[in-house]
Write a protein that holds these residues in place. Structure first.
Motif, PDB file in Angstrom:
ATOM      1  N   PHE A 111     -99.746 -39.686 -64.724  1.00 20.30           N
ATOM      2  CA  PHE A 111     -99.661 -38.639 -63.696  1.00 20.30           C
ATOM      3  C   PHE A 111    -101.020 -37.977 -63.465  1.00 20.30           C
ATOM      4  O   PHE A 111    -101.222 -37.305 -62.453  1.00 20.30           O
ATOM      5  N   GLY A 112    -101.917 -38.104 -64.460  1.00 24.49           N
ATOM      6  CA  GLY A 112    -103.274 -37.566 -64.265  1.00 24.49           C
ATOM      7  C   GLY A 112    -103.657 -36.461 -65.231  1.00 24.49           C
ATOM      8  O   GLY A 112    -104.739 -35.875 -65.100  1.00 24.49           O
ATOM      9  N   PHE A 113    -102.794 -36.161 -66.209  1.00 23.31           N
ATOM     10  CA  PHE A 113    -103.079 -35.073 -67.160  1.00 23.31           C
ATOM     11  C   PHE A 113    -103.709 -35.596 -68.448  1.00 23.31           C
ATOM     12  O   PHE A 113    -103.322 -36.671 -68.937  1.00 23.31           O
ATOM     13  N   GLY A 120     -91.416 -45.786 -67.684  1.00 20.03           N
ATOM     14  CA  GLY A 120     -92.056 -46.055 -66.396  1.00 20.03           C
ATOM     15  C   GLY A 120     -92.258 -44.738 -65.647  1.00 20.03           C
ATOM     16  O   GLY A 120     -91.366 -43.889 -65.626  1.00 20.03           O
ATOM     17  N   GLN A 121     -93.427 -44.544 -65.062  1.00 20.03           N
ATOM     18  CA  GLN A 121     -93.719 -43.296 -64.354  1.00 20.03           C
ATOM     19  C   GLN A 121     -93.921 -43.567 -62.863  1.00 20.03           C
ATOM     20  O   GLN A 121     -94.759 -44.401 -62.496  1.00 20.03           O
ATOM     21  N   ASP A 159     -86.079 -31.315 -68.597  1.00 22.65           N
ATOM     22  CA  ASP A 159     -87.538 -31.417 -68.573  1.00 22.65           C
ATOM     23  C   ASP A 159     -88.029 -31.832 -67.174  1.00 22.65           C
ATOM     24  O   ASP A 159     -87.547 -32.817 -66.603  1.00 22.65           O
ATOM     25  N   PRO A 160     -88.995 -31.090 -66.615  1.00 24.44           N
ATOM     26  CA  PRO A 160     -89.421 -31.403 -65.242  1.00 24.44           C
ATOM     27  C   PRO A 160     -90.078 -32.776 -65.107  1.00 24.44           C
ATOM     28  O   PRO A 160     -90.015 -33.381 -64.041  1.00 24.44           O
ATOM     29  N   LEU A 161     -90.687 -33.296 -66.174  1.00 21.28           N
ATOM     30  CA  LEU A 161     -91.265 -34.639 -66.098  1.00 21.28           C
ATOM     31  C   LEU A 161     -90.214 -35.707 -66.402  1.00 21.28           C
ATOM     32  O   LEU A 161     -90.131 -36.713 -65.716  1.00 21.28           O
ATOM     33  N   LEU A 162     -89.430 -35.481 -67.471  1.00 27.84           N
ATOM     34  CA  LEU A 162     -88.613 -36.565 -68.026  1.00 27.84           C
ATOM     35  C   LEU A 162     -87.150 -36.563 -67.605  1.00 27.84           C
ATOM     36  O   LEU A 162     -86.462 -37.570 -67.781  1.00 27.84           O
ATOM     37  N   GLY A 163     -86.659 -35.433 -67.073  1.00 25.60           N
ATOM     38  CA  GLY A 163     -85.224 -35.298 -66.819  1.00 25.60           C
ATOM     39  C   GLY A 163     -84.690 -36.431 -65.960  1.00 25.60           C
ATOM     40  O   GLY A 163     -85.383 -36.919 -65.073  1.00 25.60           O
ATOM     41  N   LEU A 182     -85.081 -32.056 -57.484  1.00 24.12           N
ATOM     42  CA  LEU A 182     -86.213 -32.797 -58.070  1.00 24.12           C
ATOM     43  C   LEU A 182     -85.841 -34.282 -58.229  1.00 24.12           C
ATOM     44  O   LEU A 182     -84.796 -34.595 -58.801  1.00 24.12           O
ATOM     45  N   PRO A 183     -86.661 -35.203 -57.760  1.00 28.08           N
ATOM     46  CA  PRO A 183     -86.369 -36.625 -58.005  1.00 28.08           C
ATOM     47  C   PRO A 183     -86.640 -36.981 -59.470  1.00 28.08           C
ATOM     48  O   PRO A 183     -87.292 -36.218 -60.184  1.00 28.08           O
ATOM     49  N   GLN A 184     -86.157 -38.135 -59.888  1.00 24.82           N
ATOM     50  CA  GLN A 184     -86.476 -38.610 -61.249  1.00 24.82           C
ATOM     51  C   GLN A 184     -87.861 -39.241 -61.221  1.00 24.82           C
ATOM     52  O   GLN A 184     -88.137 -40.125 -60.411  1.00 24.82           O
ATOM     53  N   PHE A 185     -88.731 -38.776 -62.104  1.00 22.58           N
ATOM     54  CA  PHE A 185     -90.115 -39.277 -62.127  1.00 22.58           C
ATOM     55  C   PHE A 185     -90.349 -40.314 -63.222  1.00 22.58           C
ATOM     56  O   PHE A 185     -91.303 -41.089 -63.152  1.00 22.58           O
ATOM     57  N   VAL A 186     -89.536 -40.257 -64.288  1.00 20.76           N
ATOM     58  CA  VAL A 186     -89.745 -41.151 -65.440  1.00 20.76           C
ATOM     59  C   VAL A 186     -88.457 -41.921 -65.693  1.00 20.76           C
ATOM     60  O   VAL A 186     -87.379 -41.332 -65.754  1.00 20.76           O
ATOM     61  N   THR A 187     -88.567 -43.234 -65.845  1.00 19.85           N
ATOM     62  CA  THR A 187     -87.403 -44.072 -66.125  1.00 19.85           C
ATOM     63  C   THR A 187     -87.628 -44.820 -67.428  1.00 19.85           C
ATOM     64  O   THR A 187     -88.694 -45.397 -67.644  1.00 19.85           O
ATOM     65  N   VAL A 188     -86.596 -44.795 -68.281  1.00 25.19           N
ATOM     66  CA  VAL A 188     -86.704 -45.514 -69.558  1.00 25.19           C
ATOM     67  C   VAL A 188     -86.477 -47.001 -69.287  1.00 25.19           C
ATOM     68  O   VAL A 188     -85.469 -47.384 -68.694  1.00 25.19           O
ATOM     69  N   LEU A 189     -87.426 -47.835 -69.715  1.00 29.54           N
ATOM     70  CA  LEU A 189     -87.350 -49.274 -69.429  1.00 29.54           C
ATOM     71  C   LEU A 189     -87.127 -50.106 -70.695  1.00 29.54           C
ATOM     72  O   LEU A 189     -86.980 -51.324 -70.631  1.00 29.54           O
TER      73      LEU A 189
END
Ligand code: HEM
Length: 508
Positions: free
Chosen positions: A177-179, A265-266, A448-452, A481-488
């Motif tokens: 994401f850039g952090f 996956g991000q 969590d705003p990133l992982l939820g 909020l869309p899902q940003f992180v998906t467990v692969l």
């Protein structure tokens, strides 16, 4: 909860830590080893697999000068122990989470947020027949990985099928994401100076007892985490050390740890484009929102004020970015209560915040202070620390490129790796009770705003919000909020001590 003081007799003298028996990843992040690949293996020939494990050149935790050019680490799943022919009663004496596996139980999947798009049946690896037996983690200084990988794969071929290659990308310490990432880590008490007894700790510190991350040593409760202890006749060759707390037994856990590996996956374009919509296209607002979701700015600066009272971690070069806790911001006006780093490590001590005086402490211990009671729900962070060792993968894009849609749809993200002596109390607790839970620190309807994973919970309650407290009025609330992180993919591994690995490669 504040806990009563329990005096725990550990070993009468404190023996030195056997660094030469510990896999190096527990002590080092191998940051200079910017090239890495994780090989996922299934045993195809038991004898050949055992023979490789018996002589594999595992890199230990001793400091060497110069540092080794390459490093090789080995983790085993419970299925892997079975495939190697380890006796069932020995396997059953590992922790239940490890024995069952990350994807082995629908209730665990629900608690970890592995539902919907994250459901293990959709994973690339790690569920059903795709649970690896062994993970071989290879690290190398620039330019040296391909040689190491080629030689290792040749050696592995007689005993294993390589079912997965988790390649990694060096993004220079920046996650996709850039952090800036990998800044806050627990500091392990390698010299065993920290008192191993359960006395309430009034303020947050980053130092952890060794037993939080290594089996066979006292943990933050002053106890030895349950692990396989064997009758000496099971170890006829005398390979294993005796248990510190039970010298009549051989300690198969000693110097080992549990390793959690999750391929996350991000959706980097999705992240920046969504934030841009919420920010009405205003760049400064977009970046500010992103920082409030993480709890740090892109360059790693925390968004709460750095404090001198929060003890910085000793030899950690990034200590200056870690000298803070959240006591100065109880309502989340500077750093939202739901920000990723605040959920993942609320930086609370055993006592809810308050004065240092005896009466104030007593009121809080007894739970008479209602505000303190609420804060106590996320207290005692020291029992829930994670030692993170993840690596990024995929082609990196800058936030500006991602916003413009560059690389959208490509697979990039984080091979999340963390270590801990207790899967349930550490990884699973943090993931389920703090990150995925919609009931955290008095909040509802958000995780969590990133992982939820944003699926409604409990009969339709939304879980796709993010609230930012405001000084003079109701919280600002982002919805949808869309899902940003998906467990692969993912699995739990045992990262044995080096003697334990030799023992496991020879047991009947
Ligand atoms: C793609 C997924 C993830 C991303 C992009 C991400 C990103 C970040 C970032 C940018 C930081 C701040 C830098 C730092 O303190 O090192 C951080 C900290 C942290 N993250 Fe994550 N993270 C992810 C997944 C996870 C997961 C799955 C867990 C645990 C289950 C986790 C636990 C932590 C912890 C414990 C910290 C340190 C908090 C502190 O001590 O202040 N993260 N993460």
């Amino acid at each position: 909860m504040a806990r009563p003081a329990v005096s725990m007799a550990s070993a009468p003298t404190t023996p030195a830590v056997e660094l030469e028996d510990i896999q190096g990843l527990v002590r080092f992040a191998y940051k200079h080893h910017t090239e890495a690949v994780f090989l996922l293996l299934r045993v195809t020939d038991r004898a050949a697999a055992r023979a490789w494990l018996a002589r594999a050149a595992i890199t230990d935790a001793l400091t060497r000068n110069p540092a080794p050019d390459t490093a090789l680490q080995v983790g085993l799943t419970s299925g892997g122990l079975r495939a190697l022919g380890v006796a069932e009663d020995i396997i059953d004496s590992f922790s239940p989470e490890f024995v069952e596996g990350m994807a082995g139980d629908p209730s665990r999947s629900r608690r970890l947020g592995d539902q919907g798009a994250n459901d293990p049946t959709r994973w690339l690896w790690g569920s059903g027949e795709r649970v690896p037996h062994v993970a071989v983690l290879l690290y190398a200084l620039p330019g040296l990985l391909s040689g190491l990988q080629q030689t290792t794969e040749e050696q592995l071929r007689p005993g294993f099928e390589i079912t997965g290659w988790l390649t990694t990308t060096n993004l220079g310490g920046i996650e996709p994401f850039g952090f800036a990432d990998g800044i806050s880590q627990p500091e392990l008490d390698w010299s065993r100076q920290r008192p191993a007894c359960d006395i309430a700790q009034p303020s947050y510190v980053s130092v952890s007892c060794l037993g939080e991350f290594l089996l066979g040593y006292p943990n933050e409760y002053g106890l030895y985490t349950p692990r396989p202890l064997l009758e000496p006749d099971r170890d006829a060759e005398g390979i294993l050390p005796r248990a510190e707390d039970a010298p009549e037994s051989c300690d198969l856990g000693r110097n080992g740890s549990y390793l959690v590996l999750r391929q996350l996956g991000q959706d980097v374009s999705g992240f920046w484009q969504a934030l841009d919509r919420y920010a009405g296209g205003v760049a400064s607002r977009r970046e500010q929102l992103a920082s409030s979701m993480v709890g740090r700015k892109l360059d790693g600066q925390p968004i709460v004020t750095l404090q001198s009272s929060a003890a910085p971690a000793g030899d950690n070069p990034q200590a200056s970015l870690n000298a803070f806790d959240f006591r100065s911001d109880p309502q989340g006006l500077r750093c939202p209560l739901g920000a990723h780093i605040r959920r993942a490590n609320p930086r609370n001590a055993d006592l809810p915040p308050g004065g240092d005086g005896l009466v104030s402490q007593l009121v809080r211990i007894l739970g008479f202070d209602s505000q303190a009671r609420e804060q106590d729900l996320v207290a005692s962070t020291r029992f829930h620390r994670l030692l993170r060792r993840g690596r990024e993968y995929g082609v990196g894009v800058t936030p500006a490129q991602a916003l413009a849609g560059v690389g959208a749809g490509e697979d990039r993200g984080l091979h999340f790796v963390c270590l801990g002596a207790n899967l349930q109390r550490q990884f699973e607790f943090v993931q389920s009770a703090w990150l995925m839970s919609t009931k955290f620190d008095g909040m509802r309807e958000e995780s969590d705003p990133l992982l939820g994973n944003r699926r409604p919970v409990g009969g339709g309650m939304p879980a796709d919000r993010f609230s930012v407290a405001q000084p003079n009025g109701p919280s600002q609330c982002l919805t949808g909020l869309p899902q940003f992180v998906t467990v692969l993919g993912g699995a739990y591994f045992f990262l044995p001590g080096i003697r334990a690995l030799r023992f496991l490669s020879g047991t009947r």
